[in-house]
Structure formats: C-alpha cells, structure tokens
Write a protein that holds these residues in place. Structure first.
Motif, PDB file in Angstrom:
ATOM      1  N   GLY A 164       0.873  -1.229   0.053  1.00 44.14           N
ATOM      2  CA  GLY A 164       0.060  -0.032  -0.003  1.00 44.14           C
ATOM      3  C   GLY A 164       0.857   1.483   0.144  1.00 44.14           C
ATOM      4  N   PHE A 165       2.028   1.080   0.742  1.00 42.91           N
ATOM      5  CA  PHE A 165       2.799   2.666   0.861  1.00 42.91           C
ATOM      6  C   PHE A 165       3.357   2.659  -0.761  1.00 42.91           C
ATOM      7  CE2 PHE A 165       6.901   4.169   1.588  1.00 42.91           C
ATOM      8  CZ  PHE A 165       6.681   5.226   1.959  1.00 42.91           C
ATOM      9  N   VAL A 166       3.930   1.537  -1.036  1.00 42.64           N
ATOM     10  CA  VAL A 166       4.601   1.732  -2.591  1.00 42.64           C
ATOM     11  C   VAL A 166       3.725   2.318  -3.571  1.00 42.64           C
ATOM     12  CG1 VAL A 166       5.801   0.576  -4.441  1.00 42.64           C
ATOM     13  CG2 VAL A 166       6.249   0.095  -2.014  1.00 42.64           C
ATOM     14  N   ALA A 167       2.297   1.627  -3.632  1.00 44.70           N
ATOM     15  CA  ALA A 167       1.225   1.886  -4.414  1.00 44.70           C
ATOM     16  C   ALA A 167       0.981   3.531  -4.252  1.00 44.70           C
ATOM     17  CB  ALA A 167       0.210   1.152  -4.406  1.00 44.70           C
ATOM     18  N   SER A 168       0.837   3.933  -3.021  1.00 49.48           N
ATOM     19  CA  SER A 168       0.547   5.241  -2.881  1.00 49.48           C
ATOM     20  C   SER A 168       1.790   6.328  -2.965  1.00 49.48           C
ATOM     21  CB  SER A 168      -0.020   5.428  -1.227  1.00 49.48           C
ATOM     22  OG  SER A 168       1.108   5.242  -0.532  1.00 49.48           O
ATOM     23  N   ALA A 169       2.864   5.850  -2.909  1.00 48.74           N
ATOM     24  CA  ALA A 169       3.872   6.764  -3.311  1.00 48.74           C
ATOM     25  C   ALA A 169       4.021   6.921  -4.646  1.00 48.74           C
ATOM     26  CB  ALA A 169       5.308   6.266  -2.729  1.00 48.74           C
ATOM     27  N   LEU A 170       3.748   6.034  -5.812  1.00 49.93           N
ATOM     28  CA  LEU A 170       4.004   5.751  -7.022  1.00 49.93           C
ATOM     29  C   LEU A 170       2.703   6.660  -7.323  1.00 49.93           C
ATOM     30  CD1 LEU A 170       4.815   2.314  -8.139  1.00 49.93           C
ATOM     31  CD2 LEU A 170       6.155   4.198  -8.329  1.00 49.93           C
ATOM     32  N   ALA A 171       1.735   6.498  -7.009  1.00 50.81           N
ATOM     33  CA  ALA A 171       0.393   7.557  -7.438  1.00 50.81           C
ATOM     34  C   ALA A 171       0.742   8.897  -6.943  1.00 50.81           C
ATOM     35  CB  ALA A 171      -0.695   6.989  -6.587  1.00 50.81           C
ATOM     36  N   PHE A 172       1.383   9.181  -5.849  1.00 54.95           N
ATOM     37  CA  PHE A 172       1.752  10.589  -5.717  1.00 54.95           C
ATOM     38  C   PHE A 172       2.664  11.112  -6.638  1.00 54.95           C
ATOM     39  CE2 PHE A 172       4.584  13.400  -3.312  1.00 54.95           C
ATOM     40  CZ  PHE A 172       3.628  14.544  -3.021  1.00 54.95           C
ATOM     41  N   VAL A 173       3.692  10.464  -6.915  1.00 52.84           N
ATOM     42  CA  VAL A 173       4.494  11.000  -7.827  1.00 52.84           C
ATOM     43  C   VAL A 173       3.965  11.134  -9.220  1.00 52.84           C
ATOM     44  CG1 VAL A 173       6.859  10.382  -9.148  1.00 52.84           C
ATOM     45  CG2 VAL A 173       6.687  10.020  -6.613  1.00 52.84           C
ATOM     46  N   PHE A 174       3.148   9.959  -9.762  1.00 54.38           N
ATOM     47  CA  PHE A 174       2.348  10.350 -10.968  1.00 54.38           C
ATOM     48  C   PHE A 174       1.480  11.515 -11.009  1.00 54.38           C
ATOM     49  CE2 PHE A 174      -1.266   9.459 -13.435  1.00 54.38           C
ATOM     50  CZ  PHE A 174      -0.997   9.226 -14.629  1.00 54.38           C
ATOM     51  N   PHE A 175       0.782  11.707  -9.977  1.00 56.74           N
ATOM     52  CA  PHE A 175      -0.121  12.691 -10.193  1.00 56.74           C
ATOM     53  C   PHE A 175       0.697  14.096  -9.908  1.00 56.74           C
ATOM     54  CE2 PHE A 175      -3.249   9.558  -8.983  1.00 56.74           C
ATOM     55  CZ  PHE A 175      -4.203   9.712 -10.116  1.00 56.74           C
ATOM     56  N   THR A 176       1.579  14.407  -8.822  1.00 60.13           N
ATOM     57  CA  THR A 176       2.274  15.300  -9.047  1.00 60.13           C
ATOM     58  C   THR A 176       3.073  15.905 -10.225  1.00 60.13           C
ATOM     59  OG1 THR A 176       2.783  14.868  -6.530  1.00 60.13           O
ATOM     60  CG2 THR A 176       4.302  16.551  -7.277  1.00 60.13           C
ATOM     61  N   LEU A 177       3.466  14.846 -10.894  1.00 61.41           N
ATOM     62  CA  LEU A 177       4.357  15.005 -11.966  1.00 61.41           C
ATOM     63  C   LEU A 177       3.434  15.530 -13.238  1.00 61.41           C
ATOM     64  CD1 LEU A 177       7.304  12.580 -12.316  1.00 61.41           C
ATOM     65  CD2 LEU A 177       7.307  14.922 -12.107  1.00 61.41           C
ATOM     66  N   ARG A 178       2.136  15.106 -13.293  1.00 60.90           N
ATOM     67  CA  ARG A 178       0.949  15.416 -14.162  1.00 60.90           C
ATOM     68  C   ARG A 178       0.594  16.704 -13.936  1.00 60.90           C
ATOM     69  NH1 ARG A 178      -4.179  11.748 -14.937  1.00 60.90           N
ATOM     70  NH2 ARG A 178      -5.336  13.504 -13.827  1.00 60.90           N
ATOM     71  N   ALA A 179       0.327  17.103 -12.651  1.00 61.94           N
ATOM     72  CA  ALA A 179      -0.002  18.496 -12.543  1.00 61.94           C
ATOM     73  C   ALA A 179       1.004  19.398 -12.727  1.00 61.94           C
ATOM     74  CB  ALA A 179      -0.475  18.624 -10.959  1.00 61.94           C
ATOM     75  N   MET A 180       2.441  19.215 -12.481  1.00 59.89           N
ATOM     76  CA  MET A 180       3.491  20.046 -12.519  1.00 59.89           C
ATOM     77  C   MET A 180       3.879  20.377 -14.164  1.00 59.89           C
ATOM     78  SD  MET A 180       6.073  18.879  -9.745  1.00 59.89           S
ATOM     79  CE  MET A 180       7.293  19.897 -10.335  1.00 59.89           C
ATOM     80  N   LEU A 181       3.666  19.235 -14.831  1.00 58.38           N
ATOM     81  CA  LEU A 181       3.772  19.495 -16.413  1.00 58.38           C
ATOM     82  C   LEU A 181       2.822  19.830 -17.081  1.00 58.38           C
ATOM     83  CD1 LEU A 181       5.888  16.211 -16.848  1.00 58.38           C
ATOM     84  CD2 LEU A 181       6.720  18.485 -16.828  1.00 58.38           C
ATOM     85  N   GLY A 182       1.516  19.950 -16.534  1.00 55.90           N
ATOM     86  CA  GLY A 182       0.148  20.451 -17.325  1.00 55.90           C
ATOM     87  C   GLY A 182      -0.212  19.572 -17.998  1.00 55.90           C
ATOM     88  N   LEU A 183      -0.081  18.339 -17.975  1.00 53.40           N
ATOM     89  CA  LEU A 183      -0.731  17.096 -18.672  1.00 53.40           C
ATOM     90  C   LEU A 183      -2.125  16.988 -18.399  1.00 53.40           C
ATOM     91  CD1 LEU A 183       2.279  14.677 -18.582  1.00 53.40           C
ATOM     92  CD2 LEU A 183       1.653  16.064 -20.187  1.00 53.40           C
ATOM     93  N   VAL A 184      -2.977  17.131 -19.589  1.00 54.26           N
ATOM     94  CA  VAL A 184      -4.336  16.889 -19.311  1.00 54.26           C
ATOM     95  C   VAL A 184      -4.869  15.649 -19.985  1.00 54.26           C
ATOM     96  CG1 VAL A 184      -6.622  17.836 -19.491  1.00 54.26           C
ATOM     97  CG2 VAL A 184      -4.810  19.237 -19.376  1.00 54.26           C
ATOM     98  N   PRO A 185      -5.542  14.661 -19.392  1.00 62.32           N
ATOM     99  CA  PRO A 185      -5.987  13.449 -19.898  1.00 62.32           C
ATOM    100  C   PRO A 185      -6.793  13.741 -21.117  1.00 62.32           C
ATOM    101  CG  PRO A 185      -6.908  13.499 -18.007  1.00 62.32           C
ATOM    102  CD  PRO A 185      -5.906  14.675 -17.836  1.00 62.32           C
ATOM    103  N   THR A 186      -6.770  12.976 -22.348  1.00 58.65           N
ATOM    104  CA  THR A 186      -7.659  13.410 -23.487  1.00 58.65           C
ATOM    105  C   THR A 186      -8.705  12.200 -23.509  1.00 58.65           C
ATOM    106  OG1 THR A 186      -5.951  12.178 -24.948  1.00 58.65           O
ATOM    107  CG2 THR A 186      -6.017  14.552 -24.687  1.00 58.65           C
TER     108      THR A 186
END
Length: 67
Positions: free
Chosen positions: A45-67
């Motif tokens: 659970g910790f590893v999955a939440s850490a990966l999700a945190f990094v994924f969503f943080t990078l997506r928000a920082m880079l301005g990527l919008v899902p199409t």
C-alpha cells in the motif's frame, strides 16, 4: 586523450554498481517485512500510494491533461 575517454567510460559502470548496491541494501532491510502478511500488505500500500503521488504530482506540474 585516450585516458580521458577511459575515465569517462567508468562512470556508467559506477552508476550501475551504485544503484544495484542501494537496491540490494534496501531489499535486505525490507525482506523481514515481506514475511509478515500484515506488514507486506502495508508495504504494498505504501509503495502504491508513493507511485500514485509521484504520478499525479508530475502530471500536475507538467500540465498534462488526459484526453
């Protein structure tokens, strides 16, 4: 000049050895936790939440919008 390139070619080997050393050291520390079912579930659970945190943080920082 040959000595320079010989020296530069050592760095990738050093990086690989460093990364593998860190991985094995961390794995040996985590190995007792894997034997305990509750601790293993918490670790997953910790590893999955850490990966999700990094994924969503990078997506928000880079301005990527899902199409």
């Amino acid at each position: 000049m040959k000595e320079f390139f010989d020296n530069v070619l050592r760095y990738p080997r050093y990086m690989i050895a460093l990364i593998l050393g860190i991985f094995f050291a961390l794995f040996q520390r985590i190995q007792p936790l894997i034997k305990n079912r509750t601790a293993a579930a918490a670790l997953v659970g910790f590893v999955a939440s850490a990966l999700a945190f990094v994924f969503f943080t990078l997506r928000a920082m880079l301005g990527l919008v899902p199409t």
